[in-house]
Design a protein around this motif. Sequence first.
Motif, PDB file in Angstrom:
ATOM      1  N   LEU A  11      38.365  33.009  32.678  1.00 36.22           N
ATOM      2  CA  LEU A  11      37.181  32.258  33.097  1.00 36.22           C
ATOM      3  C   LEU A  11      37.583  30.981  33.813  1.00 36.22           C
ATOM      4  O   LEU A  11      36.967  30.593  34.808  1.00 36.22           O
ATOM      5  CB  LEU A  11      36.315  31.917  31.882  1.00 36.22           C
ATOM      6  N   SER A  12      38.617  30.330  33.313  1.00 43.73           N
ATOM      7  CA  SER A  12      39.096  29.100  33.935  1.00 43.73           C
ATOM      8  C   SER A  12      39.561  29.352  35.359  1.00 43.73           C
ATOM      9  O   SER A  12      39.274  28.577  36.279  1.00 43.73           O
ATOM     10  CB  SER A  12      40.248  28.498  33.120  1.00 43.73           C
ATOM     11  N   ALA A  13      40.279  30.463  35.556  1.00 41.90           N
ATOM     12  CA  ALA A  13      40.780  30.798  36.891  1.00 41.90           C
ATOM     13  C   ALA A  13      39.621  31.049  37.850  1.00 41.90           C
ATOM     14  O   ALA A  13      39.662  30.638  39.011  1.00 41.90           O
ATOM     15  CB  ALA A  13      41.685  32.027  36.815  1.00 41.90           C
ATOM     16  N   VAL A 156      26.119  48.506  41.059  1.00 40.96           N
ATOM     17  CA  VAL A 156      27.252  47.698  40.599  1.00 40.96           C
ATOM     18  C   VAL A 156      27.904  46.990  41.779  1.00 40.96           C
ATOM     19  O   VAL A 156      28.056  47.546  42.862  1.00 40.96           O
ATOM     20  CB  VAL A 156      28.282  48.576  39.873  1.00 40.96           C
ATOM     21  N   SER A 157      28.286  45.751  41.539  1.00 39.56           N
ATOM     22  CA  SER A 157      28.887  44.916  42.578  1.00 39.56           C
ATOM     23  C   SER A 157      30.084  44.169  41.996  1.00 39.56           C
ATOM     24  O   SER A 157      30.060  43.745  40.845  1.00 39.56           O
ATOM     25  CB  SER A 157      27.839  43.914  43.085  1.00 39.56           C
ATOM     26  N   TYR A 158      31.137  44.029  42.795  1.00 40.31           N
ATOM     27  CA  TYR A 158      32.337  43.310  42.362  1.00 40.31           C
ATOM     28  C   TYR A 158      32.530  42.075  43.238  1.00 40.31           C
ATOM     29  O   TYR A 158      32.315  42.117  44.450  1.00 40.31           O
ATOM     30  CB  TYR A 158      33.578  44.197  42.466  1.00 40.31           C
ATOM     31  N   HIS A 159      32.927  40.990  42.589  1.00 37.93           N
ATOM     32  CA  HIS A 159      33.132  39.746  43.324  1.00 37.93           C
ATOM     33  C   HIS A 159      34.556  39.253  43.098  1.00 37.93           C
ATOM     34  O   HIS A 159      34.969  39.016  41.966  1.00 37.93           O
ATOM     35  CB  HIS A 159      32.148  38.667  42.864  1.00 37.93           C
ATOM     36  N   GLY A 160      35.301  39.127  44.205  1.00 38.18           N
ATOM     37  CA  GLY A 160      36.641  38.570  44.142  1.00 38.18           C
ATOM     38  C   GLY A 160      36.664  37.197  44.768  1.00 38.18           C
ATOM     39  O   GLY A 160      35.967  36.928  45.743  1.00 38.18           O
ATOM     40  N   HIS A 161      37.430  36.310  44.210  1.00 37.98           N
ATOM     41  CA  HIS A 161      37.582  34.964  44.754  1.00 37.98           C
ATOM     42  C   HIS A 161      37.970  35.058  46.224  1.00 37.98           C
ATOM     43  O   HIS A 161      38.795  35.879  46.609  1.00 37.98           O
ATOM     44  CB  HIS A 161      38.674  34.232  43.968  1.00 37.98           C
ATOM     45  N   GLY A 162      37.350  34.241  47.047  1.00 36.70           N
ATOM     46  CA  GLY A 162      37.696  34.224  48.468  1.00 36.70           C
ATOM     47  C   GLY A 162      36.846  35.150  49.313  1.00 36.70           C
ATOM     48  O   GLY A 162      37.069  35.257  50.514  1.00 36.70           O
ATOM     49  N   MET A 163      35.864  35.828  48.708  1.00 33.41           N
ATOM     50  CA  MET A 163      34.984  36.693  49.494  1.00 33.41           C
ATOM     51  C   MET A 163      33.877  35.842  50.092  1.00 33.41           C
ATOM     52  O   MET A 163      32.782  35.724  49.555  1.00 33.41           O
ATOM     53  CB  MET A 163      34.388  37.793  48.627  1.00 33.41           C
ATOM     54  N   PHE A 213      40.952  40.031  47.158  1.00 32.23           N
ATOM     55  CA  PHE A 213      40.541  38.632  47.231  1.00 32.23           C
ATOM     56  C   PHE A 213      40.536  37.954  45.864  1.00 32.23           C
ATOM     57  O   PHE A 213      40.061  36.827  45.730  1.00 32.23           O
ATOM     58  CB  PHE A 213      39.129  38.539  47.821  1.00 32.23           C
ATOM     59  N   CYS A 214      41.045  38.633  44.841  1.00 30.36           N
ATOM     60  CA  CYS A 214      40.864  38.133  43.483  1.00 30.36           C
ATOM     61  C   CYS A 214      41.801  36.976  43.145  1.00 30.36           C
ATOM     62  O   CYS A 214      42.808  36.732  43.819  1.00 30.36           O
ATOM     63  CB  CYS A 214      41.055  39.267  42.483  1.00 30.36           C
ATOM     64  N   LYS A 215      41.444  36.267  42.073  1.00 28.10           N
ATOM     65  CA  LYS A 215      42.269  35.189  41.552  1.00 28.10           C
ATOM     66  C   LYS A 215      43.361  35.773  40.665  1.00 28.10           C
ATOM     67  O   LYS A 215      43.179  36.805  40.021  1.00 28.10           O
ATOM     68  CB  LYS A 215      41.424  34.224  40.721  1.00 28.10           C
ATOM     69  N   VAL A 229      38.548  39.734  38.201  1.00 30.64           N
ATOM     70  CA  VAL A 229      37.424  40.040  39.087  1.00 30.64           C
ATOM     71  C   VAL A 229      36.152  40.037  38.243  1.00 30.64           C
ATOM     72  O   VAL A 229      36.181  40.392  37.056  1.00 30.64           O
ATOM     73  CB  VAL A 229      37.607  41.416  39.775  1.00 30.64           C
ATOM     74  N   LEU A 230      35.046  39.655  38.837  1.00 25.02           N
ATOM     75  CA  LEU A 230      33.766  39.635  38.146  1.00 25.02           C
ATOM     76  C   LEU A 230      32.969  40.894  38.503  1.00 25.02           C
ATOM     77  O   LEU A 230      32.828  41.227  39.679  1.00 25.02           O
ATOM     78  CB  LEU A 230      32.986  38.392  38.552  1.00 25.02           C
ATOM     79  N   GLN A 231      32.477  41.600  37.478  1.00 24.05           N
ATOM     80  CA  GLN A 231      31.655  42.797  37.683  1.00 24.05           C
ATOM     81  C   GLN A 231      30.198  42.442  37.413  1.00 24.05           C
ATOM     82  O   GLN A 231      29.859  41.917  36.349  1.00 24.05           O
ATOM     83  CB  GLN A 231      32.098  43.924  36.757  1.00 24.05           C
ATOM     84  N   SER A 232      29.344  42.715  38.385  1.00 25.67           N
ATOM     85  CA  SER A 232      27.928  42.332  38.289  1.00 25.67           C
ATOM     86  C   SER A 232      27.041  43.494  38.702  1.00 25.67           C
ATOM     87  O   SER A 232      27.505  44.558  39.108  1.00 25.67           O
ATOM     88  CB  SER A 232      27.651  41.129  39.201  1.00 25.67           C
ATOM     89  N   ARG A 233      25.742  43.277  38.585  1.00 23.85           N
ATOM     90  CA  ARG A 233      24.750  44.156  39.198  1.00 23.85           C
ATOM     91  C   ARG A 233      24.067  43.347  40.299  1.00 23.85           C
ATOM     92  O   ARG A 233      23.844  42.133  40.141  1.00 23.85           O
ATOM     93  CB  ARG A 233      23.718  44.626  38.177  1.00 23.85           C
ATOM     94  N   ILE A 234      23.754  44.017  41.396  1.00 23.73           N
ATOM     95  CA  ILE A 234      23.161  43.340  42.544  1.00 23.73           C
ATOM     96  C   ILE A 234      21.751  43.871  42.788  1.00 23.73           C
ATOM     97  O   ILE A 234      21.511  45.079  42.740  1.00 23.73           O
ATOM     98  CB  ILE A 234      24.054  43.512  43.796  1.00 23.73           C
TER      99      ILE A 234
END
Length: 279
Positions: A11-13, A156-163, A213-215, A229-234
Amino acid sequence: MPDTQLCLEALSALCGCRVEPTSVDSQLTPQDLVNIVALKEFYRQEGFQTLEYPSIGSLSLQEADDVDLYGPPPALTAGPAESAGAAATVKINPADFFHPQYDYDFTNIKDGNKKFLRGNEQYLRPCGWNRVALRVLNKYDGGDGWLGTGSDAWPVSYHGHGMDGSLGIIVTHKADCVDEPGFLDAAAASITIPQTKGRGVYSTRDVCIAEKFCKKFKSKVDGKTYKVVLQSRINPNKRKECQRENYWLIYVPEGSNDIQTRAIVQESLRPYGLLLKQV
């Protein structure tokens, strides 16, 4: 569930702040987490240096890959410049934030030709990753259908740092694809249609894209390096399809203030999993 401290490091990253456990109420909810991750990228692409977030205060938008978020705090004699670079500390209650009952370890799973659906759209499962479930049941108006497997579920949606906007929705399409049918027409349209200019928050249906793009962070728990990586719903009614396949955009109109921008993210993305992979 992986070691709790390892999850806090992840979470910190993602947040760029020091996340520590508490036995009382958390300063952050899982929704706050996706808000911060998405908004940090958005405001960075807009040229800001800090993000002001309720209950936390000012978060630096500078890259913190080389910063030890769990190192000692700045000395009392540190100068203004050093103090300004210090990461914020946030307290969360792991019992209220994580939901181990719904953890799922995809590390050694390969789906092959199997197909899964969420909201009548293909769900590309995060094979190779270990998912730590976030406590999001009964947290939203309208019930939990968005999190299900039926026709009313959100994809389902994935979010990587830097996107961020550097990916482009139309006008910054990679150069080697400029001869694709319709690209020049789409690029020309983007000059006159603001919604095609890619201003907003990016995510993807494919965890392999998010991974690029992940941390990464080195854990003090076991000394190993992990990707997160963060897994979400969009919300299917809030996203826009990008020119690049498998990219989605949550469009933020010009002139939106901080409250409006945060509201757009909250209406569009709901997190439910923290994905970890050992490097």
